[in-house]
Design an enzyme around this catalytic site. Sequence first.
Site, mmCIF file in Angstrom:
data_model
loop_
_atom_site.group_PDB
_atom_site.id
_atom_site.type_symbol
_atom_site.label_atom_id
_atom_site.label_comp_id
_atom_site.label_asym_id
_atom_site.label_seq_id
_atom_site.Cartn_x
_atom_site.Cartn_y
_atom_site.Cartn_z
ATOM 1 N N PRO A 10 0.787 -1.235 0.000
ATOM 2 C CA PRO A 10 0.000 0.000 0.000
ATOM 3 C C PRO A 10 0.818 1.284 0.000
ATOM 4 C CG PRO A 10 -0.194 -1.163 2.093
ATOM 5 C CD PRO A 10 0.483 -2.096 1.138
ATOM 6 N N ASN A 11 0.359 2.188 -0.833
ATOM 7 C CA ASN A 11 0.879 3.557 -0.956
ATOM 8 C C ASN A 11 2.229 3.653 -1.662
ATOM 9 O OD1 ASN A 11 -1.296 4.992 0.320
ATOM 10 N ND2 ASN A 11 -0.642 4.041 2.235
ATOM 11 N N ARG A 18 5.471 12.567 -2.953
ATOM 12 C CA ARG A 18 5.539 13.248 -1.657
ATOM 13 C C ARG A 18 6.619 12.618 -0.802
ATOM 14 N NH1 ARG A 18 -0.305 14.979 0.432
ATOM 15 N NH2 ARG A 18 -1.132 15.661 -1.564
ATOM 16 N N TYR A 23 11.487 8.924 1.290
ATOM 17 C CA TYR A 23 11.447 7.859 0.282
ATOM 18 C C TYR A 23 12.184 8.202 -1.017
ATOM 19 C CZ TYR A 23 7.759 6.179 3.403
ATOM 20 O OH TYR A 23 7.061 5.747 4.501
ATOM 21 N N ASN A 74 7.945 -5.550 -0.083
ATOM 22 C CA ASN A 74 7.766 -4.364 0.755
ATOM 23 C C ASN A 74 6.269 -4.280 1.020
ATOM 24 O OD1 ASN A 74 7.494 -1.905 2.012
ATOM 25 N ND2 ASN A 74 8.904 -0.822 0.636
ATOM 26 N N ALA A 77 2.715 -0.421 5.158
ATOM 27 C CA ALA A 77 2.239 -0.379 6.545
ATOM 28 C C ALA A 77 1.672 -1.723 7.012
ATOM 29 C CB ALA A 77 1.196 0.726 6.708
ATOM 30 N N GLU A 98 12.182 -9.322 3.133
ATOM 31 C CA GLU A 98 11.426 -8.111 3.490
ATOM 32 C C GLU A 98 12.303 -6.885 3.229
ATOM 33 O OE1 GLU A 98 10.467 -8.161 7.653
ATOM 34 O OE2 GLU A 98 9.763 -6.070 7.656
ATOM 35 N N HIS A 100 12.413 -2.486 3.197
ATOM 36 C CA HIS A 100 11.834 -1.165 3.462
ATOM 37 C C HIS A 100 12.794 -0.112 2.941
ATOM 38 C CE1 HIS A 100 8.725 -2.990 5.778
ATOM 39 N NE2 HIS A 100 9.655 -3.723 6.364
ATOM 40 N N ARG A 107 12.266 5.401 12.913
ATOM 41 C CA ARG A 107 11.096 6.264 12.695
ATOM 42 C C ARG A 107 10.108 6.130 13.872
ATOM 43 N NH1 ARG A 107 8.830 5.529 6.848
ATOM 44 N NH2 ARG A 107 7.711 7.394 7.515
HETATM 45 O O1 CA2 Z 1 10.092 2.329 4.261
HETATM 46 C C1 CA2 Z 1 9.294 1.614 3.645
HETATM 47 O O2 CA2 Z 1 9.544 1.112 2.560
HETATM 48 C C2 CA2 Z 1 7.876 1.404 4.226
HETATM 49 O O3 CA2 Z 1 7.524 0.041 4.004
HETATM 50 C C3 CA2 Z 1 6.969 2.333 3.445
HETATM 51 C C4 CA2 Z 1 5.521 2.332 3.973
HETATM 52 C C5 CA2 Z 1 5.500 2.559 5.466
HETATM 53 O O4 CA2 Z 1 4.162 2.422 5.950
HETATM 54 C C6 CA2 Z 1 6.389 1.571 6.208
HETATM 55 O O5 CA2 Z 1 6.345 1.871 7.585
HETATM 56 C C7 CA2 Z 1 7.810 1.676 5.698
HETATM 57 C C8 CA2 Z 1 4.670 3.455 3.355
HETATM 58 C C9 CA2 Z 1 4.923 3.772 1.939
HETATM 59 C C10 CA2 Z 1 4.302 5.095 1.621
HETATM 60 O O6 CA2 Z 1 5.038 5.624 0.561
HETATM 61 C C11 CA2 Z 1 4.807 6.902 0.189
HETATM 62 C C12 CA2 Z 1 5.660 7.416 -0.755
HETATM 63 C C13 CA2 Z 1 5.499 8.699 -1.172
HETATM 64 C C14 CA2 Z 1 4.469 9.488 -0.659
HETATM 65 C C15 CA2 Z 1 3.622 8.967 0.287
HETATM 66 C C16 CA2 Z 1 3.798 7.666 0.711
#
Ligand code: CA2
Length: 144
Positions: A10-11, A18, A23, A74, A77, A98, A100, A107
Amino acid sequence: MERILVINGPNLNRLGTREPSIYGDDTLASLEQRLIHFGEIKNVKVECRQSNHEGILLDWIQEAESKFSGIVLNAGAFTHYSYAIRDAIASVNIPVVEVHISNIHAREEFRHHSVIAPVVAGQIAGLGFKGYELAVLALLDSFS
Ligand code: CA2
């Protein structure tokens, strides 16, 4: 040729739009192109998928067993609370690494815990997009 499935949860389709300080500013499409190219260099077929839906991720993990030698995951969340994804990983007999992009341990508190960590081959966090390539290398090493 070995086949590796890269799954983003997700996301992660929002990459490059953003939160570049967390990221980076590359898009999911560029990450996927980079991984496919990396696979060509390493002589492994890399297939990339992304979904925001837990059930779809479960289906892909389960189905991967018959078509792929390993999974780079990945789970976004879902990493922190999805026992369903944990059970799906535990149910397949192929290795899952896994990944990230960010260092989840540096964090917010809720990101420190991964419910999937006990059932994966290993975890890579905080190394940006490079982490996916390192996960592919780790899987290739485990195949030989
Ligand atoms: O660090 C990672 O790869 C995560 O898996 C990314 C997830 C987060 O919930 C994990 O705790 C760590 C979220 C990805 C959201 O990605 C975005 C990228 C750009 C803008 C908004 C969100």
